[in-house]
Design an enzyme around this catalytic site. Structure first.
Site, PDB file in Angstrom:
ATOM      1  N   THR A 174     -14.500   3.861  15.643  1.00  0.00           N
ATOM      2  CA  THR A 174     -14.530   4.298  14.256  1.00  0.00           C
ATOM      3  C   THR A 174     -13.357   5.244  13.959  1.00  0.00           C
ATOM      4  O   THR A 174     -12.516   5.482  14.814  1.00  0.00           O
ATOM      5  CB  THR A 174     -15.893   4.966  13.970  1.00  0.00           C
ATOM      6  OG1 THR A 174     -15.994   5.281  12.590  1.00  0.00           O
ATOM      7  CG2 THR A 174     -16.075   6.228  14.788  1.00  0.00           C
ATOM      8  N   PHE A 217     -11.347   2.414   8.157  1.00  0.00           N
ATOM      9  CA  PHE A 217     -11.903   3.212   7.060  1.00  0.00           C
ATOM     10  C   PHE A 217     -11.096   3.001   5.778  1.00  0.00           C
ATOM     11  O   PHE A 217     -10.175   3.767   5.471  1.00  0.00           O
ATOM     12  CB  PHE A 217     -11.921   4.687   7.464  1.00  0.00           C
ATOM     13  CG  PHE A 217     -13.165   5.099   8.211  1.00  0.00           C
ATOM     14  CD1 PHE A 217     -13.806   4.216   9.057  1.00  0.00           C
ATOM     15  CD2 PHE A 217     -13.683   6.368   8.067  1.00  0.00           C
ATOM     16  CE1 PHE A 217     -14.955   4.590   9.757  1.00  0.00           C
ATOM     17  CE2 PHE A 217     -14.829   6.760   8.751  1.00  0.00           C
ATOM     18  CZ  PHE A 217     -15.472   5.868   9.594  1.00  0.00           C
TER      19      PHE A 217
END
Length: 316
Positions: free
Chosen positions: A155, A177
């Protein structure tokens, strides 16, 4: 047919929430959590039982007060993950303490601890993805963990160098993201809020998608962190999209036509040589946005972890 069901034809839907009611309503395949979402859940009176269970677990495990607080924090993350798994058929993503992001061995130890805690409660490790920030150390931790059948979700991914290193290390899944990339460009006045065709977050995922598919990398791409519905619609066809309840609701209530935007190529080419650590660090460093947003994301998730531990410090 509404847009949510149309999107399901091309993309696996993942819920970006710890809210059980939303998960039941929108029926995602998978769900993701992070320290911020866990903190929101803990601060809800509905979830007080999870705090009690975590404190009881930590006291029973014993050790120093510091260890008890850490064990309680790990326990509530796992217990909330187990609760979510009751309502989804696929994976739950559970995040490792962001403060470990630059220590490969500590990431591995924490990941194995979390997996063992799930397994102690009868949850197969193949239903859990360990979330790690996409630093070089964490990418290499994920590569090592895969040998133990522990799969990871990398992530806080902002640069192409991060995405390439993940694929070359055979990481199971990445979460670029989109929204945070968009935020950075907006804050620098480099784009306008209506620049949908030139949204840098969307363009970043498209570049990663084309690179992965062209070279037949198996790492799954899961677009994350959306700021508007156009970003989601522009990435229809991405392997997975993790979407917050507010946008899931919008998609469910919309009957506008939706078409697939990301389509894998029909021809493939041999992948380039893998990045060395030095090459990775240099290429990532060349992306000012990515350097700033990765650092900021790790700091903020680290702060949320501290807030969670402070909550348990009142009970232990």
């Amino acid at each position: 047919m509404n847009q949510l069901n149309e999107l399901r034809k091309f993309t696996t839907i993942v819920a970006d929430t710890s809210d059980i009611e939303s998960i039941c309503k929108y029926r995602p395949e998978d769900a993701t959590t992070n320290p911020s979402l866990i903190l929101q859940a803990v601060n809800s009176s509905i979830n007080k039982k999870f705090i009690d269970q975590a404190v009881e677990y930590a006291v029973k495990k014993g050790g120093s007060r510091e260890n008890k607080i850490i064990n309680a924090s790990d326990k509530i993350v796992v217990d909330l993950g187990i609760e979510i798994l009751k309502y989804i058929p696929g994976y739950i993503s559970t995040e490792v303490d962001a403060r470990l992001s630059f220590d490969k061995e500590k990431c591995i130890l924490k990941a194995k601890k979390i997996i063992n805690m799930y397994e102690e409660e009868g949850i197969d490790r193949n239903r859990v993805l360990i979330k790690l920030a996409a630093t070089w150390e964490s990418i290499k931790a994920a590569e090592e963990l895969k040998k133990s059948n522990i799969f990871c979700n990398l992530t806080l991914l902002f640069s192409f160098a991060q995405a390439r290193a993940c694929a070359e290390s055979h990481v199971f899944l990445i979460s670029p993201f989109v929204g945070r990339i968009y935020d950075w460009y907006i804050s620098k006045n480099l784009i306008s809020k209506n620049s949908f065709d030139q949204d840098p977050g969307v363009l970043s995922v498209r570049k990663i998608y084309n690179f992965y598919k062209k070279h037949k990398y198996k790492t799954i791409i899961m677009g994350a962190s959306f700021r508007n519905i156009h970003q989601i619609l522009s990435l229809s066809g991405c392997d997975r999209l993790t979407i917050s309840p507010v946008f899931l609701k919008y998609l469910e209530n919309s009957n506008e036509k939706l078409s697939r935007k990301l389509i894998p190529p029909s021809t493939y080419i041999t992948p380039p040589s893998s990045l060395t650590e030095e090459e990775f660090r240099w290429e990532h460093n060349q992306d000012e946005m990515a350097v700033q947003k990765l650092s900021e994301g790790i700091r903020n998730f680290g702060k949320d972890q501290l807030f969670l531990e402070e909550i348990f410090s009142k009970f232990i």
